[in-house]
Design a protein around this motif. Structure first.
Motif, PDB file in Angstrom:
ATOM      1  N   TRP A 122      -0.708   4.367   4.681  1.00 29.91           N
ATOM      2  CA  TRP A 122       0.650   3.925   4.861  1.00 29.91           C
ATOM      3  C   TRP A 122       1.426   5.104   4.888  1.00 29.91           C
ATOM      4  CZ3 TRP A 122       5.294   3.992   2.490  1.00 29.91           C
ATOM      5  CH2 TRP A 122       6.366   3.071   2.961  1.00 29.91           C
ATOM      6  N   GLU A 138      -2.093  12.569  12.809  1.00 34.76           N
ATOM      7  CA  GLU A 138      -3.397  11.718  12.607  1.00 34.76           C
ATOM      8  C   GLU A 138      -3.799  11.287  14.192  1.00 34.76           C
ATOM      9  OE1 GLU A 138      -4.726  11.509   9.985  1.00 34.76           O
ATOM     10  OE2 GLU A 138      -3.244  12.611   8.708  1.00 34.76           O
ATOM     11  N   GLU A 164     -10.282   5.355   4.966  1.00 38.14           N
ATOM     12  CA  GLU A 164      -9.077   4.763   3.812  1.00 38.14           C
ATOM     13  C   GLU A 164      -7.958   4.933   4.549  1.00 38.14           C
ATOM     14  OE1 GLU A 164      -9.372   7.919   1.150  1.00 38.14           O
ATOM     15  OE2 GLU A 164     -11.586   7.506   0.378  1.00 38.14           O
ATOM     16  N   PRO A 165      -7.315   3.558   4.759  1.00 45.49           N
ATOM     17  CA  PRO A 165      -6.047   3.264   5.473  1.00 45.49           C
ATOM     18  C   PRO A 165      -5.145   3.824   4.877  1.00 45.49           C
ATOM     19  CG  PRO A 165      -7.460   1.146   5.700  1.00 45.49           C
ATOM     20  CD  PRO A 165      -8.054   2.322   4.631  1.00 45.49           C
ATOM     21  N   LYS A 195       4.337   3.735   9.630  1.00 42.38           N
ATOM     22  CA  LYS A 195       3.052   3.768  10.327  1.00 42.38           C
ATOM     23  C   LYS A 195       1.953   3.342   9.487  1.00 42.38           C
ATOM     24  CE  LYS A 195       5.284   5.219  13.992  1.00 42.38           C
ATOM     25  NZ  LYS A 195       5.558   4.170  15.339  1.00 42.38           N
ATOM     26  N   LEU A 196       0.852   2.574   9.870  1.00 42.57           N
ATOM     27  CA  LEU A 196      -0.121   2.332   9.291  1.00 42.57           C
ATOM     28  C   LEU A 196      -1.143   2.967   9.877  1.00 42.57           C
ATOM     29  CD1 LEU A 196      -1.586   0.732   6.760  1.00 42.57           C
ATOM     30  CD2 LEU A 196      -2.066  -1.147   8.408  1.00 42.57           C
ATOM     31  N   VAL A 197      -1.986   4.070   9.324  1.00 39.72           N
ATOM     32  CA  VAL A 197      -2.894   4.806   9.993  1.00 39.72           C
ATOM     33  C   VAL A 197      -4.220   4.282   9.725  1.00 39.72           C
ATOM     34  CG1 VAL A 197      -4.038   7.170  10.258  1.00 39.72           C
ATOM     35  CG2 VAL A 197      -1.422   6.988  10.116  1.00 39.72           C
ATOM     36  N   ASP A 198      -5.022   3.681  10.481  1.00 34.00           N
ATOM     37  CA  ASP A 198      -6.293   2.913  10.280  1.00 34.00           C
ATOM     38  C   ASP A 198      -7.354   3.950  10.155  1.00 34.00           C
ATOM     39  OD1 ASP A 198      -7.842   1.051   9.634  1.00 34.00           O
ATOM     40  OD2 ASP A 198      -7.956  -0.033  11.569  1.00 34.00           O
ATOM     41  N   GLY A 199      -8.344   3.860   9.493  1.00 31.12           N
ATOM     42  CA  GLY A 199      -9.758   4.504   9.035  1.00 31.12           C
ATOM     43  C   GLY A 199     -10.306   4.087   8.080  1.00 31.12           C
ATOM     44  N   MET A 221      -3.418   2.851  -1.822  1.00 33.70           N
ATOM     45  CA  MET A 221      -2.821   3.009  -0.312  1.00 33.70           C
ATOM     46  C   MET A 221      -1.612   3.635  -0.425  1.00 33.70           C
ATOM     47  SD  MET A 221      -2.397   0.484   2.680  1.00 33.70           S
ATOM     48  CE  MET A 221      -3.902  -0.188   2.821  1.00 33.70           C
TER      49      MET A 221
END
Length: 471
Positions: free
Chosen positions: A50, A60, A47-48, A41-45, A331
């Motif tokens: 992985w 999250e 500071e992304p 999953k790539l959690v965007d924000g 990341m």
């Protein structure tokens, strides 16, 4: 009092529909990431991130009342076992959905799921067998047995290990490595390795003249500050301090003086690391450096970290080891640290119970078969719950096969203690959700709700529920 709960019940059908929709969403969110071949999953924000574990990614997601039990379950299992969070939440969501969509009614599952829990855990225990700890931990390790063996090598020399006292960092490495001290990033590299006395500061250190007479001119203010810096530097070096670690900032001029005199200065040190430095060196964190005495200082040895990782280590007589996890870029570092934390938690359970169960879907299929056999002899309407639980375990096996995209899943071992914790927690969570029978709405407080009426407090009219006079 911000508000009171009143007795207006939401329609049971609406509540069940929300619970069913939430359980189905959790299944769809976690299922594609389940198992060693599952997707990340790539959690965007700002500071992304992985994230390899779907259960960690679930934390999250913005919480809602219906999603909160699953997020809490993921956090508890990951904190206790380090592994099995996705298994636990995915199984719980399926148990809930199967109960809510059944035609026999929820009560059959309220009565039957405790029996299914006992049968599932008994079947899992029957599959457990002694195993090499590294092999048992391999299923929880992103790097397999090689990584688990490297982690266990740093834990096997102690009968009791405080996992909370171990810091996990990420950096260039091929596999997990144990560092003999606590990382430190001083603003200027120390001149040499060797013994050093340690001063710990739990607040920023500024240099300001106290007398207003010293501020009558710019020259006088500058001279006063310089005098205070020299006095502070003399105070520190007179105590023989070789390392200063501060949670905040240090006056730049003072820091420069200390560094010129061979003192390593590190600022913006995390409070958790400061506490570990205190435990390792015996130093006492202070709020004011000028109050420091020789008894407040700690003893340590400064040591360079391996060349490829850079930085320095503070090695003391107390607990202060650090686990370095492979993480080459910014990341990936957060995910590497999370993986290291989970691996340590799982290692703690494996050291206490090194039994293993066959992985790659084997224990899921065996538990499903045991539940189906037990359903034939179960009393009342509990067979419906046992068959639903068997379907939930078979669905986990199908997830593994689907995520492998038709590839043969290599036989593996899973840590028995981790799997047991995940299954027991999943049934407990599902049971709690299924037992909900209504939703209460919270509303703001008001005179009518607090006093039973809209009249003035202490009213002589004696309004029912009002406060007595003169109170």
């Amino acid at each position: 009092m911000d508000g009171v709960l009143h007795g207006r019940h939401a329609a049971t059908g609406d509540l069940r529909q929300l619970q069913e929709a939430t359980a189905a969403w959790v299944e769809a969110f976690l299922g594609p990431g389940y198992g060693p071949h599952g997707g990340a999953k790539l959690v965007d924000g700002p500071e992304p991130l992985w994230v390899r574990s779907p259960a960690m990614a679930l934390r999250e997601v913005q919480a809602t009342p219906d999603l909160a039990p699953y997020q809490d379950l993921a956090a508890r299992v990951l904190a206790a076992a380090g592994d099995g969070g996705t298994t636990s939440v995915l199984l719980a969501a399926r148990l809930v959905r199967l109960a809510l969509t059944s035609d026999v009614g929820v009560q059959a599952f309220v009565q039957g799921y405790p029996l299914a829990r006992r049968q599932a855990l008994a079947a899992l225990s029957a599959l457990a067998h002694p195993a090499d700890p590294a092999e048992a931990l391999a299923g929880a390790s992103p790097g397999g047995a090689a990584w688990s063996r490297a982690v266990l090598a740093g834990l096997a020399d102690a009968s009791h290990v405080d996992l909370d006292a171990i810091e996990v960092v990420a950096g260039p490495a091929d596999q997990p490595e144990w560092l003999p001290g606590i990382p430190l990033e001083p603003q200027r590299a120390p001149r040499h390795e060797g013994p050093a006395r340690v001063l710990l500061l739990a607040s920023s250190w500024s240099v300001k003249p106290r007398s207003s007479a010293q501020w009558r001119s710019a020259t006088g203010a500058f001279a006063a500050e310089e005098a205070l810096r020299r006095q502070a530097a003399d105070r520190v070096t007179g105590l023989g301090v070789g390392v200063v670690a501060c949670t905040g900032a240090i006056d730049e001029g003072l820091a420069g003086l200390l560094q010129d005199r061979g003192v390593a200065v590190a600022t913006d040190v995390a409070l958790s690391r400061l506490r570990r430095l205190a435990a390792a060196t015996g130093a006492t964190p202070l709020a004011n450096a000028l109050h420091a005495t020789a008894a407040d200082l700690g003893d340590a040895r400064l040591q360079r970290r391996p060349h490829r990782t850079g930085g320095w280590l503070v090695c003391g007589a107390g607990p202060g080891r650090t686990l370095l996890m492979p993480g080459g870029n910014a990341m990936a570092r957060a995910g590497a640290i999370e993986a290291g934390e989970r691996l340590l938690r799982a290692a703690g359970l494996v050291l206490a119970d090194a039994r293993a169960v066959p992985g790659a879907g084997a224990w899921q299929r065996e538990i499903a078969a045991a539940l189906l056999r037990a359903a034939d002899a179960a009393p009342g309407r509990t067979p419906f719950a046992l068959r639903a639980a068997a379907e939930a375990f078979l669905a986990l096996d199908r997830d593994l096969a689907r995520n492998a995209a038709g590839q043969a899943v290599a036989p593996t071992l899973d840590a028995f203690a981790c799997v047991r914790r995940a299954l027991a927690s999943a049934f407990d969570c599902a049971q709690a959700i299924v037992r909900l029978d209504a939703r209460l709405d919270k509303r703001p407080s008001g005179p009518a709700g607090l006093r039973g009426g809209l009249g003035r407090a202490g009213s002589p009219k004696g309004m029912p529920g009002d406060l007595p006079p003169l109170m």
